[in-house]
Design a protein around this motif. Sequence first.
Motif, PDB file in Angstrom:
ATOM      1  N   ASN A 192      -9.711 -10.959   1.433  1.00 39.65           N
ATOM      2  CA  ASN A 192     -10.268  -9.932   2.309  1.00 39.65           C
ATOM      3  C   ASN A 192      -9.440  -9.730   3.577  1.00 39.65           C
ATOM      4  OD1 ASN A 192     -12.480  -9.286   0.660  1.00 39.65           O
ATOM      5  ND2 ASN A 192     -13.671 -11.007   1.456  1.00 39.65           N
ATOM      6  N   HIS A 198      -5.592  -4.020   1.629  1.00 45.03           N
ATOM      7  CA  HIS A 198      -6.399  -2.895   2.120  1.00 45.03           C
ATOM      8  C   HIS A 198      -5.564  -1.634   2.293  1.00 45.03           C
ATOM      9  CE1 HIS A 198     -10.067  -5.212   2.878  1.00 45.03           C
ATOM     10  NE2 HIS A 198      -9.293  -6.169   3.328  1.00 45.03           N
ATOM     11  N   ASP A 211     -12.069  -0.675   3.186  1.00 43.04           N
ATOM     12  CA  ASP A 211     -10.696  -0.737   3.692  1.00 43.04           C
ATOM     13  C   ASP A 211     -10.614  -0.163   5.104  1.00 43.04           C
ATOM     14  OD1 ASP A 211      -9.746  -1.860   1.315  1.00 43.04           O
ATOM     15  OD2 ASP A 211      -9.441   0.103   0.403  1.00 43.04           O
ATOM     16  N   TYR A 214     -12.129  -2.605   7.489  1.00 39.75           N
ATOM     17  CA  TYR A 214     -11.257  -3.749   7.762  1.00 39.75           C
ATOM     18  C   TYR A 214     -10.336  -3.455   8.942  1.00 39.75           C
ATOM     19  CZ  TYR A 214      -7.051  -6.640   7.236  1.00 39.75           C
ATOM     20  OH  TYR A 214      -5.974  -7.455   7.472  1.00 39.75           O
TER      21      TYR A 214
END
Length: 233
Positions: A192, A198, A211, A214
């Motif tokens: 992650n 991402h 994404d 993030y």
Amino acid sequence: MRTLRILFAKELNSTLTSPIGYTVAAVFLLVLGYTFSLTLFATKVANLQYIFHQMYVLSILLVPVLTMRSFAEERRSETLELLLTAPVGEHSIVLAKYAATLTLVLGIFALSLVYAVILDCYGEPDWGQIHAGYLALALHASLLVAVGLLMSSITENQVVAAALSIGIFLMLWFADSVSYLLSPPFDSLALNLSLIGHFKPMVSGSVFVSDIGYFITASMLALFLTTWRLAQR
């Protein structure tokens, strides 16, 4: 808000009058133009996906050069203390430097739009994928600039700040490569945290909220830590 605008104008003027920004832009566009020419003549395909990945790598190497002096230079010249004693909040100082540097980076990215125009003149590119790619680059730049400012705020040495930034970027880039060595739940955490994990789906045309979240979350965290760092002085 007025204070933030004044600080932003000051930082942007300082950025635009420095030869560093123009040097970075020249190197960036020179390498990108060379890559674009080779890719276009070799593949004969109207696709910017490879160029987006090239911009991803170049920004990791060049953005630290733009952010390294943001706080490190002011700490070395002892002008940061003067700025912090002014009637402005630490968050305004951080946001102004962040917005000015990000504006410069996005401006450099925007110059690459000429490649999309060239492809449109001689082919039929997928504009949906191109829009997604530039969105990914903008989010990617926002994270790099935020982390770069954080690294610059913890040291007086510009070279150290740049080296720390590149180190963090490379660790995030290859986080997914070491995930298989870790046991649960750390393997999922590494996946992650992966920067390329991402970025890659978005430049392929697949935009996911996770994404986008993030990049935004990581950028906000870095800006918060930078503000906290200044407040400790």
